[in-house]
Design an enzyme around this catalytic site. Structure first.
Site, PDB file in Angstrom:
ATOM      1  N   ALA A   1     -11.006  32.047 -10.599  1.00  0.00           N
ATOM      2  CA  ALA A   1     -10.501  33.389 -10.902  1.00  0.00           C
ATOM      3  C   ALA A   1     -10.051  34.071  -9.615  1.00  0.00           C
ATOM      4  O   ALA A   1     -10.559  33.790  -8.526  1.00  0.00           O
ATOM      5  CB  ALA A   1     -11.580  34.207 -11.595  1.00  0.00           C
ATOM      6  N   MET A   2      -9.097  34.994  -9.749  1.00  0.00           N
ATOM      7  CA  MET A   2      -8.504  35.609  -8.557  1.00  0.00           C
ATOM      8  C   MET A   2      -9.506  36.443  -7.761  1.00  0.00           C
ATOM      9  O   MET A   2      -9.284  36.729  -6.591  1.00  0.00           O
ATOM     10  CB  MET A   2      -7.294  36.460  -8.950  1.00  0.00           C
ATOM     11  CG  MET A   2      -7.583  37.553  -9.943  1.00  0.00           C
ATOM     12  SD  MET A   2      -6.056  38.369 -10.439  1.00  0.00           S
ATOM     13  CE  MET A   2      -6.618  39.380 -11.788  1.00  0.00           C
ATOM     14  N   ARG A   3     -10.626  36.813  -8.393  1.00  0.00           N
ATOM     15  CA  ARG A   3     -11.635  37.583  -7.644  1.00  0.00           C
ATOM     16  C   ARG A   3     -12.398  36.699  -6.658  1.00  0.00           C
ATOM     17  O   ARG A   3     -13.109  37.204  -5.794  1.00  0.00           O
ATOM     18  CB  ARG A   3     -12.594  38.271  -8.607  1.00  0.00           C
ATOM     19  CG  ARG A   3     -13.384  37.334  -9.504  1.00  0.00           C
ATOM     20  CD  ARG A   3     -14.277  38.113 -10.470  1.00  0.00           C
ATOM     21  NE  ARG A   3     -15.001  37.248 -11.394  1.00  0.00           N
ATOM     22  CZ  ARG A   3     -14.522  36.799 -12.540  1.00  0.00           C
ATOM     23  NH1 ARG A   3     -13.292  37.146 -12.900  1.00  0.00           N
ATOM     24  NH2 ARG A   3     -15.237  36.024 -13.330  1.00  0.00           N
ATOM     25  N   TYR A   4     -12.265  35.375  -6.825  1.00  0.00           N
ATOM     26  CA  TYR A   4     -12.989  34.454  -5.943  1.00  0.00           C
ATOM     27  C   TYR A   4     -12.114  33.879  -4.835  1.00  0.00           C
ATOM     28  O   TYR A   4     -12.614  33.509  -3.780  1.00  0.00           O
ATOM     29  CB  TYR A   4     -13.580  33.295  -6.749  1.00  0.00           C
ATOM     30  CG  TYR A   4     -14.568  33.723  -7.793  1.00  0.00           C
ATOM     31  CD1 TYR A   4     -15.734  34.419  -7.439  1.00  0.00           C
ATOM     32  CD2 TYR A   4     -14.346  33.446  -9.136  1.00  0.00           C
ATOM     33  CE1 TYR A   4     -16.639  34.820  -8.404  1.00  0.00           C
ATOM     34  CE2 TYR A   4     -15.251  33.836 -10.110  1.00  0.00           C
ATOM     35  CZ  TYR A   4     -16.396  34.527  -9.741  1.00  0.00           C
ATOM     36  OH  TYR A   4     -17.297  34.921 -10.690  1.00  0.00           O
ATOM     37  N   THR A   5     -10.813  33.748  -5.081  1.00  0.00           N
ATOM     38  CA  THR A   5      -9.950  33.104  -4.090  1.00  0.00           C
ATOM     39  C   THR A   5      -9.382  34.126  -3.115  1.00  0.00           C
ATOM     40  O   THR A   5      -9.290  35.317  -3.413  1.00  0.00           O
ATOM     41  CB  THR A   5      -8.790  32.364  -4.774  1.00  0.00           C
ATOM     42  OG1 THR A   5      -8.040  33.290  -5.569  1.00  0.00           O
ATOM     43  CG2 THR A   5      -9.322  31.254  -5.682  1.00  0.00           C
TER      44      THR A   5
END
Length: 800
Positions: free
Chosen positions: A116-120
């Site tokens: 998810a974009m919150r992790y990358t």
């Protein structure tokens, strides 16, 4: 507010709205711009990251922030579409040179979803900054964003030909694009040659741009396909995996795949190869393993000890994505419209864009240099009358009064006066005075150079060439894909596709055929075969699954059926009717079946008809690639039919037996090898409505057995036969009776392997041992074995 109601036809409304939608999809979503090689969402992502300082020389930043910036300012669509596009720009198996560097899980070549974009985290790559360089120098046009709160670029400056280097793929309304990636150094070199020689041909360009260079490597085959694509925008090449052999212990080996075709899903490829192995579509593969790790892609295909590795490799090329066809469809937005473009057109469009970008940048730099020159000249003039200027400023009421006095007293311009009053005291030293003089000289040289670029087209092109060479030198990498001129022919040996297995082939008189495992056959025995009422076993024999079955019919046709394509059916069960495999006529009957291993020239087939015609054709003529329809093996006239086919390895004697008891024996060397469509020649001279009931090969250790319609059986030794010439009358084998004469309904040559006979009458089956039938003289009618008054007339006979 008054309502405005329009009376429009549904057809017009739908056509108009779909037209608008299509135009939007084509121009604003799916197709790249030929100038920078980017789709709108990609351009917005890169510009948003650049504008927010998320650049190569800074730290990584959460992907979610970039996605939020893009959605909030430029791209009012779902966050998943923006993030997916952002992730693709970071995938080194999709792009030849990634435009975004990403920390964290950004997917995989197995098509695994990214985190998810919150992790990358992400930032621009070093090369992508070359796409955006000088964007703040009015090099490209800007337009209002979707809510008119800010501006966004219509295109990026693109200091390198990104469309060719990274390629593009997309589908829109009525258009699709597939542009492959290329090698950066090759594309830039080709562009440089185009600048020097605008009339350069495709053949000349291909000396520099050799063809696509996929990020996944692989082998590209078909120079002509590449050339056609570069000329017209459409073309086709073959892309195959790089496969090497690696030895294992105990003499075995394995195939190692280190590169796969572009955009092929690795896990799906491994699964497909393993399914081919498990389903026994290919023989010789023991195991398929995905051994990919951080060092690189690696698929291991372990083979059996004596497996034909080359044929297995070719089979996998043909039946899996180990080899694919790549179709060029080089469509891009050019001057606001989708256009199918060749290589020269793409380079020309890019070059025109660069000419515009460099021209705009040069104008901007010239304007800034002239502004600075004006300021420097004012400062130098002020320093030359420093005491007067200081006195004037000290006597002024305020800053505005000082500026006005400078303009009025010494003819300074407004801009110069502003610079003078803002001048700090430490700048009045001799050092800074000298620095101003030096800056003035540098500005003079710069302005001269910039004006030369604007006035001289060759100088402008030289700037473009220098900057391209700089990028080439900085980002040059070796080619990953190998290009081969010709498309390799794929040859697959049969033993690779079909596991070698001995099976039992059976065919009944009514045309039911099957293959049966030897285990099922041995467990049941011949007599336990599954048959329909009234049907009889015509032939059974041991064959190999790699053999081919030739089934001959009474209409002079044959069916070509690979054994492995026959249904595997238990011996006790009913077989598959021949018409379910190959369609035949309702009144067409099978007469014999043979299996072929190699269709060698030495072997041949003898074909005989009821009305006494015969022909000879070499076995090699029967080989074909058509399985779906009957093929002609003999031209049979009306009211005639084929009664038997005999396969021989060399010339020998054949004997012909007729209904009225005539027999003719002659050598097959009297028959010439003829084509399959020939009608043949006369075998025996028939008289008085006689017809042939048997034509078979015979040798001196054989005997001949026959049965009459009255239920009598007769067996004669080979010595009774008399070798003669073809087309003669022959000898008589029956004693002619005035009342109820015997007529032969079936005959057979008894070979060494024959031990039993089965005679079929209308209501009875008579079994017996052949040895129990004594040898008779020539002019006899044999012995009665069936009472036809009780069981009806005899119809047929088979030997086992």
């Amino acid at each position: 507010m008054s309502e405005i109601i329009q009376d429009l036809s549904l057809e017009d409304v739908i056509g108009d709205r779909f037209g608008r939608y299509s135009k939007y999809i084509i121009q604003e979503r799916a197709l790249p711009d030929v100038r920078d090689g980017l789709k709108p969402v990609q351009r917005r992502i890169l510009f948003a990251m650049y504008s927010s300082g998320n650049t190569y020389d800074k730290n990584f930043r959460k992907s979610a922030k970039t996605v939020g910036d893009v959605i909030g300012q430029y791209h009012p669509h779902g966050d998943s579409s923006v993030y997916d596009a952002m992730v693709r720009l970071s995938q080194d198996w999709k792009l030849r040179h990634v435009l975004i560097e990403m920390h964290g899980n950004n997917g995989s070549i197995d098509n695994d979803p990214p985190a998810a974009m919150r992790y990358t985290e992400a930032k621009l790559s070093q090369l992508s900054e070359e796409l955006l360089r000088d964007i703040n120098k009015e090099t490209v046009s800007f337009i209002p964003n979707y809510d008119d709160t800010t501006l966004e670029p219509m295109v990026l400056p693109a200091r390198f030909p990104n469309l060719l280097i990274n390629g593009s793929t997309g589908i829109s309304s009525g258009y699709a694009t597939d542009i492959p990636p290329h090698n950066l150094a090759e594309v830039i070199q080709g562009t440089l040659k185009y600048i020097d020689q605008p009339d350069i041909t495709i053949n000349q360009l291909m000396k520099y741009i050799k063809g696509p260079d996929f990020p996944t490597g692989g082998i590209i085959q078909g120079i002509e396909g590449i050339k056609k694509a570069y000329e017209t925008g459409k073309g086709k090449v073959v892309v195959r995996s790089r496969v090497d052999e690696e030895p294992l212990r105990s003499g075995r080996k394995q195939l190692i795949v280190t590169e796969i075709p572009y955009e092929v899903n690795k896990s799906s490829l491994v699964k497909k190869i393993d399914e081919l192995r498990a389903d026994k579509k290919v023989d010789g593969i023991v195991e398929v393993r995905d051994e990919t790790d951080r060092t690189g892609l690696r698929i291991a295909i372990e083979l059996k000890k004596d497996a034909n590795s080359e044929s297995i490799k070719n089979y996998l090329y043909k039946n899996s994505d180990l080899q694919i066809s790549y179709n060029f469809n080089m469509v891009a937005i050019s001057e606001g419209r989708p256009k199918l473009m060749g290589l020269r057109e793409i380079i020309e469009s890019y070059l025109n864009h660069q000419i515009e970008v460099v021209t705009n940048r040069t104008r901007y730099d010239l304007e800034q240099a002239e502004k600075r020159m004006h300021i420097v000249e004012g400062l130098m003039k002020a320093l030359s009358i420093l005491d007067e200027v200081i006195a004037l400023i000290r006597n002024s009421k305020n800053k505005k009064d000082a500026k006005d006095n400078l303009v009025a007293e010494y003819d300074f311009t407004e801009a110069q006066a502003e610079a003078i009053v803002m001048l700090q005291l430490y700048r009045l030293t001799n050092t800074d005075i000298e620095a101003l003089k030096k800056e003035h000289e540098e500005l003079e040289a710069l302005i001269k150079e910039l004006r030369n670029i604007l006035d001289n087209h060759e100088a402008l092109l030289a700037v473009i060439k220098d900057e391209l060479n700089e990028i080439k030198k900085k980002f040059k990498v070796d080619r990953l894909s190998t290009i081969e001129a010709e498309i390799s022919e794929i040859k697959i040996d049969k033993e690779v596709m079909v596991p070698s297995e001995e099976v039992i082939l059976s065919l009944t008189q009514h045309g039911y055929i099957k293959r049966t495992s030897t285990r099922s056959f041995n467990a049941s025995g011949v007599t336990e075969i599954g048959l329909k009422d009234g049907d009889r076993l015509l032939k059974h024999e041991s064959v190999n699954t790699q053999d081919t079955v030739l089934v001959f019919t009474n209409k002079g046709r044959y069916l070509f059926i690979p054994v492995h394509k026959l249904a595997d059916i238990r011996w006790k069960e009913l077989g598959q009717h021949i018409s379910q495999i190959v369609p035949i006529d309702e009144d067409e009957e099978v007469v014999n079946v043979y299996n072929e291993k190699d269709f060698k020239n030495e072997a041949f087939y003898i074909m005989a008809t009821k009305n006494g015609m015969i022909k000879k054709s070499s076995a090699s003529q029967f080989k074909t690639t058509r399985f779906n329809k009957p093929l002609i093996n003999m031209k049979v006239k009306d009211k005639d039919e084929l009664i038997n086919v005999v396969r021989l390895e060399s010339d020998q004697l054949i004997t012909v037996l007729t209904h009225k008891g005539m027999s003719l024996t002659y050598s097959t060397n009297e028959l010439s090898d003829t084509g399959l469509r020939a009608a043949g020649v006369k075998s025996i001279n028939l008289k008085d409505e006689d017809y042939v009931v048997m034509t078979e090969d015979v040798n001196d250790s054989d005997s001949i057995i026959m049965v009459t319609q009255r239920g009598a059986m007769k067996r004669i030794d080979f010595n009774v036969l008399q070798e003669a010439k073809r087309a003669q009358r022959g000898i008589t084998l029956l004693k002619e009776l005035k009342k109820k004469p015997h007529r032969i309904v079936a005959g057979a040559v008894v070979k060494e392997n024959h031990t039993k006979y089965i005679v079929f009458s209308q209501h009875h089956e008579e079994y017996g041992n052949i040895d129990d039938v004594h040898l008779s003289e020539q002019y006899t009618n044999g012995s009665f074995i069936i009472d036809t008054d009780d069981f009806g007339e005899v119809e047929s006979m088979i030997l086992e």
